[in-house]
Design an enzyme around this catalytic site. Structure first.
Site, PDB file in Angstrom:
ATOM      1  N   GLY A  47       0.855  -1.189   0.000  1.00 40.63           N
ATOM      2  CA  GLY A  47       0.000   0.000   0.000  1.00 40.63           C
ATOM      3  C   GLY A  47       0.882   1.227   0.000  1.00 40.63           C
ATOM      4  O   GLY A  47       1.978   1.214   0.563  1.00 40.63           O
ATOM      5  N   SER A  48       0.436   2.286  -0.683  1.00 41.88           N
ATOM      6  CA  SER A  48       1.221   3.512  -0.602  1.00 41.88           C
ATOM      7  C   SER A  48       0.283   4.688  -0.452  1.00 41.88           C
ATOM      8  O   SER A  48      -0.817   4.696  -1.009  1.00 41.88           O
ATOM      9  CB  SER A  48       2.116   3.667  -1.826  1.00 41.88           C
ATOM     10  OG  SER A  48       1.348   3.645  -2.984  1.00 41.88           O
ATOM     11  N   GLY A  49       0.689   5.652   0.323  1.00 43.32           N
ATOM     12  CA  GLY A  49      -0.150   6.811   0.596  1.00 43.32           C
ATOM     13  C   GLY A  49       0.529   8.084   0.182  1.00 43.32           C
ATOM     14  O   GLY A  49       1.597   8.074  -0.434  1.00 43.32           O
ATOM     15  N   SER A  50      -0.109   9.205   0.532  1.00 47.31           N
ATOM     16  CA  SER A  50       0.445  10.496   0.148  1.00 47.31           C
ATOM     17  C   SER A  50       1.799  10.709   0.808  1.00 47.31           C
ATOM     18  O   SER A  50       2.687  11.323   0.235  1.00 47.31           O
ATOM     19  CB  SER A  50      -0.497  11.609   0.585  1.00 47.31           C
ATOM     20  OG  SER A  50      -1.721  11.108   1.002  1.00 47.31           O
ATOM     21  N   TYR A  51       1.939  10.215   2.024  1.00 47.37           N
ATOM     22  CA  TYR A  51       3.180  10.479   2.761  1.00 47.37           C
ATOM     23  C   TYR A  51       3.851   9.210   3.228  1.00 47.37           C
ATOM     24  O   TYR A  51       4.695   9.252   4.100  1.00 47.37           O
ATOM     25  CB  TYR A  51       2.891  11.387   3.954  1.00 47.37           C
ATOM     26  CG  TYR A  51       2.425  12.730   3.488  1.00 47.37           C
ATOM     27  CD1 TYR A  51       3.329  13.651   2.978  1.00 47.37           C
ATOM     28  CD2 TYR A  51       1.081  13.060   3.508  1.00 47.37           C
ATOM     29  CE1 TYR A  51       2.910  14.876   2.508  1.00 47.37           C
ATOM     30  CE2 TYR A  51       0.643  14.282   3.053  1.00 47.37           C
ATOM     31  CZ  TYR A  51       1.568  15.190   2.550  1.00 47.37           C
ATOM     32  OH  TYR A  51       1.139  16.393   2.074  1.00 47.37           O
ATOM     33  N   GLY A  52       3.428   8.090   2.692  1.00 49.21           N
ATOM     34  CA  GLY A  52       4.054   6.878   3.182  1.00 49.21           C
ATOM     35  C   GLY A  52       3.678   5.661   2.397  1.00 49.21           C
ATOM     36  O   GLY A  52       3.062   5.753   1.338  1.00 49.21           O
ATOM     37  N   VAL A  54       3.048   1.089   3.006  1.00 50.00           N
ATOM     38  CA  VAL A  54       3.011  -0.063   3.913  1.00 50.00           C
ATOM     39  C   VAL A  54       3.657  -1.230   3.174  1.00 50.00           C
ATOM     40  O   VAL A  54       3.318  -1.508   2.020  1.00 50.00           O
ATOM     41  CB  VAL A  54       1.557  -0.406   4.324  1.00 50.00           C
ATOM     42  CG1 VAL A  54       1.536  -1.640   5.222  1.00 50.00           C
ATOM     43  CG2 VAL A  54       0.903   0.778   5.040  1.00 50.00           C
ATOM     44  N   ASP A 174     -11.716   8.645  10.242  1.00 54.49           N
ATOM     45  CA  ASP A 174     -11.395   8.274   8.855  1.00 54.49           C
ATOM     46  C   ASP A 174     -11.885   6.853   8.582  1.00 54.49           C
ATOM     47  O   ASP A 174     -11.152   6.021   8.055  1.00 54.49           O
ATOM     48  CB  ASP A 174      -9.886   8.408   8.620  1.00 54.49           C
ATOM     49  CG  ASP A 174      -9.536   8.432   7.131  1.00 54.49           C
ATOM     50  OD1 ASP A 174     -10.448   8.611   6.291  1.00 54.49           O
ATOM     51  OD2 ASP A 174      -8.344   8.252   6.812  1.00 54.49           O
TER      52      ASP A 174
HETATM   53  N1  LIG Z   1      -1.219  -4.147   9.579  1.00 61.17           N
HETATM   54  C1  LIG Z   1      -1.535  -4.262   8.288  1.00 61.17           C
HETATM   55  N2  LIG Z   1      -1.603  -5.473   7.705  1.00 61.17           N
HETATM   56  C2  LIG Z   1      -1.901  -5.603   6.396  1.00 61.17           C
HETATM   57  N3  LIG Z   1      -2.147  -4.571   5.577  1.00 61.17           N
HETATM   58  C3  LIG Z   1      -2.088  -3.340   6.085  1.00 61.17           C
HETATM   59  C4  LIG Z   1      -1.784  -3.113   7.458  1.00 61.17           C
HETATM   60  N4  LIG Z   1      -1.815  -1.769   7.678  1.00 61.17           N
HETATM   61  C5  LIG Z   1      -2.140  -1.205   6.498  1.00 61.17           C
HETATM   62  N5  LIG Z   1      -2.309  -2.135   5.536  1.00 61.17           N
HETATM   63  C6  LIG Z   1      -2.644  -1.927   4.109  1.00 61.17           C
HETATM   64  O1  LIG Z   1      -2.045  -0.736   3.670  1.00 61.17           O
HETATM   65  C7  LIG Z   1      -3.043   0.192   3.239  1.00 61.17           C
HETATM   66  C8  LIG Z   1      -2.625   1.583   3.665  1.00 61.17           C
HETATM   67  O2  LIG Z   1      -2.570   1.641   5.088  1.00 61.17           O
HETATM   68  P1  LIG Z   1      -2.851   2.985   5.868  1.00 61.17           P
HETATM   69  O3  LIG Z   1      -4.220   3.473   5.506  1.00 61.17           O
HETATM   70  O4  LIG Z   1      -2.563   2.756   7.300  1.00 61.17           O
HETATM   71  O5  LIG Z   1      -1.756   3.913   5.198  1.00 61.17           O
HETATM   72  P2  LIG Z   1      -1.790   5.449   4.925  1.00 61.17           P
HETATM   73  O6  LIG Z   1      -0.454   5.789   4.348  1.00 61.17           O
HETATM   74  O7  LIG Z   1      -2.227   6.146   6.168  1.00 61.17           O
HETATM   75  O8  LIG Z   1      -2.888   5.608   3.834  1.00 61.17           O
HETATM   76  P3  LIG Z   1      -3.648   6.961   3.539  1.00 61.17           P
HETATM   77  O9  LIG Z   1      -2.588   7.907   3.001  1.00 61.17           O
HETATM   78  O10 LIG Z   1      -4.684   6.527   2.538  1.00 61.17           O
HETATM   79  O11 LIG Z   1      -4.269   7.421   4.818  1.00 61.17           O
HETATM   80  C9  LIG Z   1      -4.360  -0.279   3.880  1.00 61.17           C
HETATM   81  O12 LIG Z   1      -5.471   0.065   3.072  1.00 61.17           O
HETATM   82  C10 LIG Z   1      -4.153  -1.784   3.928  1.00 61.17           C
HETATM   83  O13 LIG Z   1      -4.520  -2.348   2.684  1.00 61.17           O
END
Ligand SMILES: Nc1ncnc2c1ncn2[C@@H]1O[C@H](COP(=O)(O)OP(=O)(O)OP(=O)(O)O)[C@@H](O)[C@H]1O
Length: 396
Positions: A47-52, A54, A174
């Protein structure tokens, strides 16, 4: 009457520009020596977000230990202060949840900071079944609508999860399908606590009530990327022939969206408008998810091109749009419509977990079995080993 909550001064975060290791580092017993990114090997990014992002990682010293590692980059970004606040809130909320058996969050093993690179790390339990958004998308692609029993199960589990989190004195803010994960047994786990807020219970009743927050999400200006966020087009078909992109538009690299709180489409009207809000904002989001599971249609998003600004405007005009959405999506049963209207409602009229549990929509449901997780989940992921990430769209 709801107890009044005010933000606790003692809980207010006063985070310096550069948090020290002492301020951010946390370890569960056994992880004290592993507060370093060099202890882990990345297997895939899930997973990838705006600032990070996973990633799924393994402990270099052990062949079997698999974790989810969330990285939040704070160096060289405009809103570093807010990102740091969010990181510390996320850590604190997860630690609090991990201490409470009714809260369903991934276990946080440790959190640490890399000051040279400007990254916060959260080493968590890996939840193998993917997230609810991906699951919904797969169901649509397979042409399998959710049955009412399935919907009741998932919404009921979410009600119990939210109730437990609120009872700890937090609001999540959220709640959306991407932040709801499915564990190896098919039960729901709530993730992403970066937007959560701790509120102070003035009358110590144990229930979180009205709270004022000044940290209102800012209105961004972009949004067309929401095509990827959603698992349905307005015409009830999966998006064209494009492969499912399970990422929210916040994570769409083409999006210039810079707000932190996430897609506004599940946000309560009072949060969007920046007025006083409480734990009840999470139940509005639950209502939006309920509507979507039943009808396959998103509330307040007209098409994949609807901008974030337009979604915010739509939520501001929610009454008329809700009526239209309900009449377009007939036949909704009276009971279904009633629960949706009790949740997508003005804050003062909205019901909370106590009201939801009594609603006829849930007639026949065994709430204690839901609460203690003995109710049989409708879907159980098939995982071949503890690092199986086949339920995620990944990049290696
Ligand atoms: N503990 C975990 N185990 C498995 N998958 C996870 C876990 N934590 C997060 N993910 C996966 O990674 C994605 C992104 O996680 P998260 O929403 O915490 O990141 P984020 O960078 O805050 O995203 P956003 O920028 O959308 O808020 C989740 O939608 C999920 O699919």
């Amino acid at each position: 009457m709801e107890p009044i909550f005010i933000p606790s001064n003692s809980n207010r975060l006063d985070i310096p520009i550069d948090p020290s290791e002492e301020e951010f580092n946390y370890s569960f017993t056994g992880f004290e020596s592993k507060l370093n990114i060099n202890s882990y090997e990345t297997i895939a990014t899930i997973g990838s977000g705006s600032y990070g992002e996973v990633c799924i990682v393994k402990d270099k010293k052990s062949t079997n230990e698999i974790y989810a590692l969330k990285k939040v980059f704070y160096a060289d970004v405009n809103d570093a202060e807010l990102i740091k606040k969010r990181a510390i809130r996320e850590r604190d909320a997860m630690i609090a949840c991990n201490k409470n058996t009714n809260c369903r969050s991934p276990k946080l093993y440790c959190s640490f900071i890399d000051k040279d690179e400007g990254v916060f790390y959260f080493l968590m339990e890996f939840i193998g079944g993917g997230d609810l958004n991906s699951y919904c998308y797969r169901r649509i692609v397979e042409g399998k609508k959710f049955t009412m029993d399935e919907i009741k199960f998932y919404i009921a589990e979410l009600v119990c999860i939210l109730e437990a989190f609120h009872n700890l004195g937090f609001i999540h803010r959220d709640i959306k399908p991407e932040n709801i994960m499915i564990d190896r047994d098919g039960h729901l786990i709530l993730g992403d606590y970066g937007s959560s807020k701790q509120v102070h219970n003035v009358n110590h009743s144990g229930n979180s009530g009205a709270s004022h927050s000044s940290s209102v999400p800012s209105a961004g200006t972009s949004g067309a990327g929401s095509a990827n966020a959603h698992w349905l087009e307005q015409n009830n078909k999966p998006f064209g022939n494009t492969p499912p992109n399970f990422q929210s538009f916040l994570r769409n690299p083409n999006s210039s969206y810079t707000s932190y709180i996430g897609t506004p489409q599940y946000m309560a009207v009072e949060v969007v408008q920046g007025v006083v809000y409480s734990k009840l904002c999470d139940y509005w989001s639950l209502g939006a998810i309920l509507f979507e599971l039943i009808t396959g249609q998103a509330l307040f998003v007209e098409s994949p091109d609807t901008t974030e600004q337009k979604i915010r405007e739509n939520i501001g005009n929610w009454r008329g749009l809700l009526n239209t959405a309900i009449s377009k999506n007939q036949p909704l049963s009276k009971v279904q419509e009633s629960l949706i209207r009790e949740l997508i409602a003005p804050e003062r009229k909205r019901i909370d977990a106590t009201g939801i549990k009594k609603h006829p929509f849930f007639e026949g449901i065994d709430w204690s079995a839901i609460q203690d997780r003995t109710a049989e989940p409708p879907f159980k992921p098939t995982l071949s080993h503890n690092g199986d990430y086949s339920y995620f769209q990944s990049s290696n």
